[in-house]
Design a protein around this motif. Structure first.
Motif, PDB file in Angstrom:
ATOM      1  N   ASN A 160       0.796  -1.229   0.000  1.00  0.00           N
ATOM      2  CA  ASN A 160       0.000   0.000   0.000  1.00  0.00           C
ATOM      3  C   ASN A 160       0.829   1.280   0.000  1.00  0.00           C
ATOM      4  O   ASN A 160       0.267   2.373   0.127  1.00  0.00           O
ATOM      5  N   ALA A 161       2.142   1.170  -0.136  1.00  0.00           N
ATOM      6  CA  ALA A 161       2.974   2.366  -0.157  1.00  0.00           C
ATOM      7  C   ALA A 161       2.618   3.226  -1.359  1.00  0.00           C
ATOM      8  O   ALA A 161       2.486   2.732  -2.481  1.00  0.00           O
ATOM      9  N   THR A 162       2.454   4.522  -1.131  1.00  0.00           N
ATOM     10  CA  THR A 162       2.009   5.421  -2.203  1.00  0.00           C
ATOM     11  C   THR A 162       3.133   6.275  -2.780  1.00  0.00           C
ATOM     12  O   THR A 162       2.886   7.101  -3.655  1.00  0.00           O
ATOM     13  N   SER A 163       4.369   6.076  -2.291  1.00  0.00           N
ATOM     14  CA  SER A 163       5.502   6.840  -2.817  1.00  0.00           C
ATOM     15  C   SER A 163       6.789   6.123  -2.435  1.00  0.00           C
ATOM     16  O   SER A 163       6.811   5.251  -1.555  1.00  0.00           O
ATOM     17  N   GLN A 164       7.879   6.494  -3.113  1.00  0.00           N
ATOM     18  CA  GLN A 164       9.177   5.933  -2.777  1.00  0.00           C
ATOM     19  C   GLN A 164       9.574   6.319  -1.355  1.00  0.00           C
ATOM     20  O   GLN A 164      10.210   5.538  -0.641  1.00  0.00           O
ATOM     21  N   GLU A 165       9.192   7.521  -0.920  1.00  0.00           N
ATOM     22  CA  GLU A 165       9.523   7.977   0.424  1.00  0.00           C
ATOM     23  C   GLU A 165       8.816   7.129   1.474  1.00  0.00           C
ATOM     24  O   GLU A 165       9.410   6.746   2.490  1.00  0.00           O
TER      25      GLU A 165
END
Length: 275
Positions: free
Chosen positions: A257-262
């Motif tokens: 569910n990660a929405t960005s590389q950060e």
């Protein structure tokens, strides 16, 4: 023209291009999708049962033939036909051992890989997650010890940019084909691994899943996220059925569910994951 990927895979039929496809998908291999990730299963439960039984029968027959071959070899001293029996026995023994060597991993694969072995594609981080039995790969030479470890798995994170699709023949009378992901060294066509994406399709259907995933990864409008086994608001049900109990690392399940590389980097740092 041969494949541009080296080494070329056995049964290669054609390379597949990346990019958005206007291809609708109504397919039971799409298990779940939301705005961030999608999950495709590689094994249908009924197929697993069928092939597990098929390979089990093949193993039993192969074992019987191995014993029979040994009998032929032991009749080497027969006064009239000893040499011929020995030749037949040795040939049969080698053939049956080779057949068993290939059949046993396939039996384990279908008997022990539960819940369809889903492959996860996160379109916002460009990551792909695999958790599967080693017997899913395309290696012919296997160390005999792997036969005693049917639950040994590879759990990996890949970059979508390093995965490239090819079509291969299944060498069957029904002209079935499969889509395989070639894992390449970054920026090259040098293959370092293979991932089965979509096994056993007839005709043009072999490209539907590939096209849908490509569309999803660029958020193309034809990738309908509610075409799967579970609707987009049924993530808990999907994870309970397909993910839990299969040894997925906690950090990886969060990374779905990660929405960005950060955000992905924060998840890895929190779980002490190093590249």
């Amino acid at each position: 023209m041969p494949s541009k990927y080296r080494p070329q895979i056995l049964g290669w039929f054609g390379d597949l291009d990346k990019g958005p496809y206007s291809v609708p998908l109504h397919d039971d291999r799409l298990s779940y999708a939301n705005n961030t990730y999608c999950a495709f299963i590689r094994q249908d439960h009924n197929d697993q049962i069928f092939y597990a039984c098929l390979y089990f029968v093949a193993i039993i027959l192969g074992s019987i033939l191995v014993v029979g071959s040994c009998t032929f070899i032991m009749d080497y001293d027969h006064p009239d036909s000893g040499s011929m029996l020995c030749f037949i026995g040795v040939g049969g023994f080698i053939t049956c051992c080779a057949a068993l060597y290939l059949s046993i991993p396939e039996f384990y694969q279908n008997a022990f890989s539960r819940f369809g072995s889903p492959i996860i594609f996160n379109r916002k981080t460009g990551k792909v997650y695999v958790n599967e039995s080693y017997f899913f790969n395309f290696k012919v030479l296997r160390h005999p010890a792997v036969f005693l470890q049917p639950k040994k798995r590879r759990i990996k994170e890949y970059d979508w940019d390093d995965l490239h699709g090819v079509i291969i023949h299944n060498m069957s009378r029904n002209a079935l084909s499969s889509t395989v992901l070639m894992v390449c060294q970054p920026g090259t066509h040098q293959v370092i691994d293979h991932i089965m994406l979509d096994p056993m399709r007839a005709g043009a259907g072999s490209t539907f899943v590939w096209g849908w995933i490509n569309s999803f990864m660029v958020h193309y409008k034809s990738a309908n996220i509610d075409d799967g086994e579970y609707k987009s608001d049924q993530e808990a049900e999907f994870k309970a059925h397909r993910i839990e109990g299969e040894g997925w690392p906690e950090w990886m399940v969060e990374a779905f569910n990660a929405t960005s590389q950060e955000e992905l980097a924060e998840i890895k740092q929190r779980h002490h994951i190093t590249e």
